[in-house]
Design a protein around this motif. Sequence first.
Motif, PDB file in Angstrom:
ATOM      1  N   THR A   4       0.831  -1.213   0.000  1.00  0.00           N
ATOM      2  CA  THR A   4       0.000   0.000   0.000  1.00  0.00           C
ATOM      3  C   THR A   4       0.858   1.253   0.000  1.00  0.00           C
ATOM      4  OG1 THR A   4      -1.692  -1.208   1.249  1.00  0.00           O
ATOM      5  CG2 THR A   4      -1.864   1.194   1.210  1.00  0.00           C
ATOM      6  N   ASP A   5       1.991   1.207   0.694  1.00  0.00           N
ATOM      7  CA  ASP A   5       2.880   2.376   0.745  1.00  0.00           C
ATOM      8  C   ASP A   5       3.410   2.729  -0.635  1.00  0.00           C
ATOM      9  OD1 ASP A   5       2.484   2.483   3.453  1.00  0.00           O
ATOM     10  OD2 ASP A   5       4.319   1.406   3.964  1.00  0.00           O
ATOM     11  N   LYS A   6       3.780   1.705  -1.406  1.00  0.00           N
ATOM     12  CA  LYS A   6       4.310   1.963  -2.738  1.00  0.00           C
ATOM     13  C   LYS A   6       3.235   2.505  -3.662  1.00  0.00           C
ATOM     14  CE  LYS A   6       7.238  -0.053  -6.282  1.00  0.00           C
ATOM     15  NZ  LYS A   6       8.065  -1.218  -6.667  1.00  0.00           N
ATOM     16  N   ILE A   7       2.025   1.960  -3.568  1.00  0.00           N
ATOM     17  CA  ILE A   7       0.916   2.455  -4.390  1.00  0.00           C
ATOM     18  C   ILE A   7       0.626   3.911  -4.062  1.00  0.00           C
ATOM     19  CG2 ILE A   7      -1.532   2.172  -4.921  1.00  0.00           C
ATOM     20  CD1 ILE A   7      -1.194  -0.814  -4.284  1.00  0.00           C
ATOM     21  N   THR A   8       0.600   4.225  -2.763  1.00  0.00           N
ATOM     22  CA  THR A   8       0.324   5.598  -2.333  1.00  0.00           C
ATOM     23  C   THR A   8       1.413   6.551  -2.790  1.00  0.00           C
ATOM     24  OG1 THR A   8      -0.809   4.718  -0.379  1.00  0.00           O
ATOM     25  CG2 THR A   8      -0.184   7.052  -0.341  1.00  0.00           C
ATOM     26  N   LEU A  54      -1.187   1.716 -14.796  1.00  0.00           N
ATOM     27  CA  LEU A  54      -0.263   1.291 -15.848  1.00  0.00           C
ATOM     28  C   LEU A  54       1.157   1.130 -15.305  1.00  0.00           C
ATOM     29  CD1 LEU A  54      -1.446   3.468 -18.870  1.00  0.00           C
ATOM     30  CD2 LEU A  54      -1.670   0.995 -18.619  1.00  0.00           C
ATOM     31  N   ILE A  55       1.576   2.048 -14.452  1.00  0.00           N
ATOM     32  CA  ILE A  55       2.923   1.975 -13.874  1.00  0.00           C
ATOM     33  C   ILE A  55       3.048   0.757 -12.959  1.00  0.00           C
ATOM     34  CG2 ILE A  55       4.554   3.152 -12.343  1.00  0.00           C
ATOM     35  CD1 ILE A  55       3.393   5.808 -13.413  1.00  0.00           C
ATOM     36  N   LEU A  56       2.025   0.522 -12.136  1.00  0.00           N
ATOM     37  CA  LEU A  56       2.064  -0.605 -11.206  1.00  0.00           C
ATOM     38  C   LEU A  56       2.022  -1.945 -11.926  1.00  0.00           C
ATOM     39  CD1 LEU A  56      -0.382   0.705  -8.451  1.00  0.00           C
ATOM     40  CD2 LEU A  56       2.114   0.569  -8.319  1.00  0.00           C
ATOM     41  N   PHE A  57       1.408  -1.985 -13.104  1.00  0.00           N
ATOM     42  CA  PHE A  57       1.330  -3.239 -13.860  1.00  0.00           C
ATOM     43  C   PHE A  57       2.705  -3.819 -14.142  1.00  0.00           C
ATOM     44  CE2 PHE A  57       1.668  -4.769 -18.344  1.00  0.00           C
ATOM     45  CZ  PHE A  57       1.229  -6.061 -18.128  1.00  0.00           C
ATOM     46  N   HIS A  58       3.671  -2.960 -14.462  1.00  0.00           N
ATOM     47  CA  HIS A  58       5.002  -3.431 -14.847  1.00  0.00           C
ATOM     48  C   HIS A  58       5.828  -3.883 -13.652  1.00  0.00           C
ATOM     49  CE1 HIS A  58       4.567  -2.210 -19.059  1.00  0.00           C
ATOM     50  NE2 HIS A  58       3.897  -1.170 -18.591  1.00  0.00           N
ATOM     51  N   MET A 255      11.586  -7.838 -16.515  1.00  0.00           N
ATOM     52  CA  MET A 255      10.899  -7.448 -15.287  1.00  0.00           C
ATOM     53  C   MET A 255       9.829  -6.391 -15.551  1.00  0.00           C
ATOM     54  SD  MET A 255      14.213  -7.314 -12.746  1.00  0.00           S
ATOM     55  CE  MET A 255      13.231  -6.886 -11.306  1.00  0.00           C
ATOM     56  N   CYS A 256      10.111  -5.459 -16.445  1.00  0.00           N
ATOM     57  CA  CYS A 256       9.153  -4.375 -16.735  1.00  0.00           C
ATOM     58  C   CYS A 256       8.336  -4.614 -17.994  1.00  0.00           C
ATOM     59  CB  CYS A 256       9.898  -3.049 -16.864  1.00  0.00           C
ATOM     60  SG  CYS A 256      10.760  -2.542 -15.366  1.00  0.00           S
ATOM     61  N   GLN A 257       8.653  -5.650 -18.754  1.00  0.00           N
ATOM     62  CA  GLN A 257       7.880  -6.017 -19.948  1.00  0.00           C
ATOM     63  C   GLN A 257       7.756  -4.872 -20.946  1.00  0.00           C
ATOM     64  OE1 GLN A 257       4.312  -8.515 -19.130  1.00  0.00           O
ATOM     65  NE2 GLN A 257       4.731  -8.041 -16.999  1.00  0.00           N
ATOM     66  N   VAL A 258       8.886  -4.217 -21.208  1.00  0.00           N
ATOM     67  CA  VAL A 258       8.866  -3.152 -22.201  1.00  0.00           C
ATOM     68  C   VAL A 258       8.668  -3.720 -23.602  1.00  0.00           C
ATOM     69  CG1 VAL A 258      11.349  -3.104 -22.687  1.00  0.00           C
ATOM     70  CG2 VAL A 258      10.021  -0.987 -22.839  1.00  0.00           C
ATOM     71  N   GLU A 259       8.892  -5.038 -23.750  1.00  0.00           N
ATOM     72  CA  GLU A 259       8.740  -5.695 -25.048  1.00  0.00           C
ATOM     73  C   GLU A 259       7.791  -6.881 -24.952  1.00  0.00           C
ATOM     74  OE1 GLU A 259      11.812  -7.534 -28.312  1.00  0.00           O
ATOM     75  OE2 GLU A 259      11.834  -8.429 -26.315  1.00  0.00           O
ATOM     76  N   ALA A 271       2.241   3.705 -24.816  1.00  0.00           N
ATOM     77  CA  ALA A 271       1.871   3.817 -23.403  1.00  0.00           C
ATOM     78  C   ALA A 271       2.549   2.724 -22.582  1.00  0.00           C
ATOM     79  CB  ALA A 271       0.354   3.728 -23.251  1.00  0.00           C
ATOM     80  N   ASN A 272       2.613   1.521 -23.120  1.00  0.00           N
ATOM     81  CA  ASN A 272       3.269   0.415 -22.431  1.00  0.00           C
ATOM     82  C   ASN A 272       4.759   0.694 -22.242  1.00  0.00           C
ATOM     83  OD1 ASN A 272       3.308  -2.691 -21.692  1.00  0.00           O
ATOM     84  ND2 ASN A 272       4.966  -2.383 -23.144  1.00  0.00           N
ATOM     85  N   MET A 273       5.414   1.212 -23.271  1.00  0.00           N
ATOM     86  CA  MET A 273       6.847   1.494 -23.191  1.00  0.00           C
ATOM     87  C   MET A 273       7.148   2.582 -22.164  1.00  0.00           C
ATOM     88  SD  MET A 273       9.390   3.066 -26.084  1.00  0.00           S
ATOM     89  CE  MET A 273       8.705   4.702 -25.758  1.00  0.00           C
ATOM     90  N   LEU A 274       6.374   3.672 -22.198  1.00  0.00           N
ATOM     91  CA  LEU A 274       6.596   4.774 -21.263  1.00  0.00           C
ATOM     92  C   LEU A 274       6.353   4.337 -19.822  1.00  0.00           C
ATOM     93  CD1 LEU A 274       4.876   7.685 -23.258  1.00  0.00           C
ATOM     94  CD2 LEU A 274       7.324   7.287 -22.976  1.00  0.00           C
ATOM     95  N   ALA A 275       5.276   3.579 -19.597  1.00  0.00           N
ATOM     96  CA  ALA A 275       4.974   3.106 -18.243  1.00  0.00           C
ATOM     97  C   ALA A 275       6.070   2.180 -17.735  1.00  0.00           C
ATOM     98  CB  ALA A 275       3.619   2.402 -18.227  1.00  0.00           C
ATOM     99  N   ALA A 276       6.637   1.348 -18.625  1.00  0.00           N
ATOM    100  CA  ALA A 276       7.709   0.437 -18.222  1.00  0.00           C
ATOM    101  C   ALA A 276       8.955   1.206 -17.812  1.00  0.00           C
ATOM    102  CB  ALA A 276       8.029  -0.520 -19.367  1.00  0.00           C
ATOM    103  N   LEU A 277       9.299   2.258 -18.547  1.00  0.00           N
ATOM    104  CA  LEU A 277      10.468   3.076 -18.199  1.00  0.00           C
ATOM    105  C   LEU A 277      10.256   3.796 -16.871  1.00  0.00           C
ATOM    106  CD1 LEU A 277      11.343   4.589 -21.701  1.00  0.00           C
ATOM    107  CD2 LEU A 277      12.464   2.688 -20.542  1.00  0.00           C
ATOM    108  N   ILE A 278       9.033   4.256 -16.629  1.00  0.00           N
ATOM    109  CA  ILE A 278       8.731   4.918 -15.354  1.00  0.00           C
ATOM    110  C   ILE A 278       8.831   3.919 -14.209  1.00  0.00           C
ATOM    111  CG2 ILE A 278       6.930   6.088 -14.023  1.00  0.00           C
ATOM    112  CD1 ILE A 278       5.902   7.251 -16.665  1.00  0.00           C
ATOM    113  N   THR A 279       8.300   2.713 -14.412  1.00  0.00           N
ATOM    114  CA  THR A 279       8.370   1.686 -13.377  1.00  0.00           C
ATOM    115  C   THR A 279       9.812   1.371 -13.016  1.00  0.00           C
ATOM    116  OG1 THR A 279       6.295   0.706 -14.158  1.00  0.00           O
ATOM    117  CG2 THR A 279       7.694  -0.668 -12.764  1.00  0.00           C
TER     118      THR A 279
END
Length: 303
Positions: A4-8, A54-58, A255-259, A271-279
């Motif tokens: 929960t802390d990480k999500i918050t 989207l960020i949490l998914f990766h 781990m982040c599934q950028v591909e 959107a998937n690529m950007l979210a993976a880089l942010i993660t």
Amino acid sequence: MLSTDKITEIYHEVDEFFKAYSNVLQSHSIESDSTKKKRNRKSTLNASEVMTILILFHDSGFRCLKHYYIDYVKVHMQKEFPKTVSYNRFVELQKTVIVPLGIFLKSNRLGKCTGVSFIDSTPLRVSHIKREKQHKTFKNIATKGQCSIGWFMGFKLHLIINDKGEILDFLLTPANVDDRKPLKELNFHKRIFGKLFGDKGYISKDLFEQMFVDGVHLVTKIKKNMKNSMMLLADKIHLKKRALIETVNDELKNMCQVEHTRHRSFNNFIANMLAALITYSYFPKKPSINNINDIIDQNRLIA
């Protein structure tokens, strides 16, 4: 399960950014003079929540966004996201946050240059090479290219990282673009200073001179048919540590599934690529190397 802390933490940073982004966007928007009524119904799932999901998914361990959203977010994250929408609606909302994701990554989540940087490109496959003629999602967008392990269909992700494993900048190009071409653009390396280490694919006398004028010393290995030259011991060691960026590429893919090859539109691919880089930028531990300049003589030359 995600804490929960990480999500918050992630949601708070994303929400604060989106508030500032919306204010800037609204102040620069031109009001329409049309008297026609337009539907402006707000979604029950706001943009900050879509970006956070989207960020949490990766970082969730799921390989499929649909299963992650339906089986995890809507079931186990009702407390954090009480007003979820259907999966089809979520996919539509995903396209609306591409620009905010890109700006958030560029403005908030990139690392700082330390004077020692590494550059490399990695293939992002969107289809098996044997199905390139049957593939329709990225028709006339993705191209055929070649890497160290053979031919592939898709794009190239060019990355520059520092010695701490933090991403300094990135660029997406078609698969048939030469690795040296992005470096010819000042915008790609304008945040870089000091020495930039790359593989043999970045060998170019003109590129070296151009970047040296811009304050970047490009250091690469030499080919077998090239004459050897004297090099600083620190540079020689850093070239041997260039595998650092290969480790970063490996984490982004595994781990982040950028591909992956399940995309159904180019917008969702971005959107998937950007979210993976942010993660990846939120990872508490990143691949890194020790500061070599502190333990050796920086002026020592070696062949």
